[in-house]
Design an enzyme around this catalytic site. Structure first.
Site, short mmCIF file in Angstrom:
data_model
loop_
_atom_site.label_atom_id
_atom_site.label_comp_id
_atom_site.label_asym_id
_atom_site.label_seq_id
_atom_site.Cartn_x
_atom_site.Cartn_y
_atom_site.Cartn_z
CB SER A 123 -0.99 0.00 1.17
OG SER A 123 -0.33 0.20 2.38
NE ARG A 157 20.09 -10.33 6.02
CZ ARG A 157 19.99 -10.66 7.28
NH1 ARG A 157 20.82 -10.18 8.15
NH2 ARG A 157 19.03 -11.48 7.70
NE ARG A 187 16.18 -10.71 1.69
CZ ARG A 187 16.79 -11.88 1.88
NH1 ARG A 187 16.08 -12.99 1.91
NH2 ARG A 187 18.10 -11.96 2.00
CG ASN A 195 12.48 1.01 6.12
OD1 ASN A 195 11.66 0.40 5.41
ND2 ASN A 195 12.58 0.78 7.42
CG HIS A 201 9.95 1.87 11.87
ND1 HIS A 201 10.11 0.49 11.85
CD2 HIS A 201 9.68 2.20 13.15
CE1 HIS A 201 9.96 0.02 13.07
NE2 HIS A 201 9.70 1.03 13.89
CG ASP A 243 22.25 3.32 9.52
OD1 ASP A 243 21.51 2.33 9.75
OD2 ASP A 243 22.55 4.16 10.39
CD GLU A 244 27.44 -0.33 7.21
OE1 GLU A 244 28.17 -0.62 8.18
OE2 GLU A 244 27.82 0.36 6.25
C1 GRF Z 1 3.93 -0.57 6.82
O1 GRF Z 1 3.33 -0.36 8.06
C2 GRF Z 1 5.39 -0.19 6.89
O2 GRF Z 1 5.63 0.89 7.73
C3 GRF Z 1 6.02 -1.43 7.45
O3 GRF Z 1 5.31 -2.50 6.85
C4 GRF Z 1 4.01 -2.06 6.47
C5 GRF Z 1 3.91 -2.33 5.00
O4 GRF Z 1 2.69 -2.04 4.45
N1 GRF Z 1 7.44 -1.42 7.22
P1 GRF Z 1 2.51 -1.98 2.88
O5 GRF Z 1 3.10 -3.27 2.29
O6 GRF Z 1 3.19 -0.77 2.34
O7 GRF Z 1 1.03 -1.94 2.66
#
Ligand code: GRF
Length: 194
Positions: free
Chosen positions: A13, A65, A95, A111, A113, A145-146
């Site tokens: 999404s 990885r 991952r 990313n 979060h 980052d790492e």
């Molecule tokens: C989101 O809450 C994102 O913050 C987290 O995983 C979820 C992924 O949702 N890392 P989508 O696949 O973008 O719908």
């Protein structure tokens, strides 16, 4: 124009919200490739609906990885998502990324979060927030980052925790804000404001 690679694992999404904002002309970046580590997921069907090229890179048991990531990098580069001309957005990509990948694409991988980092990194961030009893949580877009969810923060938004929130209800409220800030973060980078 920068070339965008989006990495997903499922629902997609956040990816969808980015593609929508590109299609509307609001975010000016070329959606070059969507890569999923799982086949048959909703996100891949959505990417196809937007006529964006897709690839599946399934993990192989016992593969390092770094090896996995280098297979992803090969596809990114083949689609012109290079460290110089590209941007990589992790959008629910389940991952961890190898140091080799993050070093190669330094400051080019983002990313999202579902918490106000540095609070509640890692998995089940919404559950962690509820269990801790915070009154406000939110979402964060950051450079990768790492470490795990440790990269520099680009943008955040706040979400109020309501009294009877379940993990599902809170996650949905946060997700709505995620959809707004991810494209905003991309625009900050395009406009060189970050
Ligand atoms: C989101 O809450 C994102 O913050 C987290 O995983 C979820 C992924 O949702 N890392 P989508 O696949 O973008 O719908």
């Amino acid at each position: 124009m920068l070339n965008l690679g989006i990495l997903i694992s499922g629902m997609g999404s956040n990816m969808e919200s980015i593609l929508k904002s590109i299609k509307s002309g609001e975010t000016r970046i070329n959606p070059a490739i969507v890569i999923s580590n799982k086949s048959g997921v909703r996100g891949i069907a959505i990417a196809k609906k937007y006529n964006v090229k897709t690839a599946i890179v399934e993990s192989v048991v016992g593969e390092s990885r770094m090896n996995y990531d280098m297979r992803v990098v090969k596809i990114l580069k083949r689609n012109k998502v290079t460290p110089k001309n590209g941007l990589v957005c992790l959008a629910g990509f389940m991952r961890l990324i190898s140091p080799e990948f993050t070093r190669m694409y330094r400051d080019k991988i983002l990313n999202i979060h579902p918490a106000l980092l540095p609070s509640f990194p890692g998995l089940h961030a919404q559950r962690q927030a509820l269990e801790y009893g915070v009154k406000y949580t939110g979402c964060t877009v950051h450079f990768v980052d790492e470490g795990v969810d440790t990269g520099r923060i680009i943008i955040q938004d706040v979400v109020k925790v309501e009294k009877n929130d379940t993990e599902k209800v809170l996650s949905a409220r946060i997700l709505k804000k995620e959809h707004k800030i991810y494209s905003k973060a991309i625009r900050l980078i395009i406009d060189k404001k970050i």
